[in-house]
Enzyme design. Sequence first.
Site, PDB file in Angstrom:
ATOM      1  CD  GLU A   1      -2.717 -10.300   3.873  1.00 40.85           C
ATOM      2  OE1 GLU A   1      -3.654  -9.794   3.218  1.00 40.85           O
ATOM      3  OE2 GLU A   1      -2.285  -9.815   4.928  1.00 40.85           O
TER       4      GLU A   1
ATOM      5  CB  CYS B   1      -4.441  -9.317  -5.678  1.00 39.12           C
ATOM      6  SG  CYS B   1      -3.518  -8.003  -4.857  1.00 39.12           S
TER       7      CYS B   1
ATOM      8  CB  CYS C   1       6.045  -2.566   2.193  1.00 45.14           C
ATOM      9  SG  CYS C   1       6.226  -1.294   0.929  1.00 45.14           S
TER      10      CYS C   1
ATOM     11  CB  CYS D   1       1.926   4.394   1.777  1.00 44.30           C
ATOM     12  SG  CYS D   1       2.851   4.386   0.232  1.00 44.30           S
TER      13      CYS D   1
ATOM     14  CB  CYS E   1      -0.211   1.157   3.148  1.00 44.40           C
ATOM     15  SG  CYS E   1      -0.014  -0.521   2.530  1.00 44.40           S
TER      16      CYS E   1
ATOM     17  CG  HIS F   1      -2.717   7.092  -3.315  1.00 41.09           C
ATOM     18  ND1 HIS F   1      -3.787   6.441  -3.888  1.00 41.09           N
ATOM     19  CD2 HIS F   1      -1.836   6.121  -2.967  1.00 41.09           C
ATOM     20  CE1 HIS F   1      -3.552   5.126  -3.880  1.00 41.09           C
ATOM     21  NE2 HIS F   1      -2.384   4.907  -3.341  1.00 41.09           N
TER      22      HIS F   1
ATOM     23  CB  CYS G   1      -2.392  -5.058   0.621  1.00 43.96           C
ATOM     24  SG  CYS G   1      -2.706  -3.615  -0.253  1.00 43.96           S
TER      25      CYS G   1
END
Length: 339
Positions: A90, A103, A110, A114, A117, A214, A331
């Site tokens: 994306e 972006c 990934c 996290c 996410c 975070h 994302c």
Amino acid sequence: MIDLKDFEYDELTEYLMSIGEKKFRAEQIFSWLHKGVKSYEEMTNLSRDIREKLNRETYVSTLSVREKLVSEIDGTVKYLFELPDGNCIESVVMRYHHGLTICISSQVGCRMGCRFCASTIGGLYRNLTAGEILNQVIFAQKDMGERIGNIVIMGIGEPLDNYDNIIKFLHNVNHEKGLNIGYRHITLSTCGVVPMIYRLADEKLPITLTISLHAPNNSIRNSIMPVNHKYNIEELLNACRYYFEATNRRISFEYSLIHGVNDSMSDAEELAARIADLHGHVNLIPVNKVEERSFEKGSIGDIKAFQERLVSLGINATVRRELGADISASCGQLRKKVL
Ligand code: SAH
């Protein structure tokens, strides 16, 4: 077959000379590639002989648009690009008063894990090549018909987990014969891969580094970001201090507010004390709800109170404006939906 967009300018020059071409061809070919041509046939100042030679060992990589969504609220455009092997990534183009910002993604999936996410849910499929990272900017700019002036590497993936390709990409996208986007207009976001922050600092590229922090302490950060078990907050902030000293560029921090997890007044106070000496900017992001995850954002009042507490303690903090809310612009959300 070689994707010529995986070469840096000097490597391209060397390659062309190795197949018996003159040095000046590098400039022509490099600039065609960065304009988004889809084949050597479109490079009209090359002889047929050169094109044939190039076609033997190399190809012009492209991205195809699998889906394109345009926000009715703010004009944000989200692309789901399909790679030659069928994987999808994306990219999002946002319009700010200073121009267009893209972006981009750095990996397919990934492996950082996290908890809040969407991009990490299926794990890491593979790294993007330098050419694939660049193609997002090239093809979005071509499609928009307007210059893209700013890049944030905040899409799918952890850029510092794909270090060499990201560095190649940065050199190429900044090159004056290519898209010529200034390093000061590029932001790289990391969850905190500490050794690579030191390496990046030593590259001395004046890009902006932003840290997905975070949490104000190890116990909260461990509970939402597995990378913290490997590189804890103290080590991470020391790497930030090194980065700042080496590059003279202030660090920014992203802080996604998750209700009941990291958004209390004492969290704000602990955060302020921890990062005060770095003089960085804090970007507060109300956590985006991801279907598979149970995290919730706080009320507008909670978010405002957290920001005001930071500001009253001398920390520069703003709440990130939400763009593309109607098109799954955060994302990983669209890729996951389509897959
Ligand atoms: N891997 C890099 C860049 C990609 S994520 C990094 O971790 O920085 C871009 C930013 O969005 C990161 O700060 C990430 O933590 C944040 N993010 C991811 N999912 C989110 C969600 N559901 N709500 C709010 N922020 C989120």
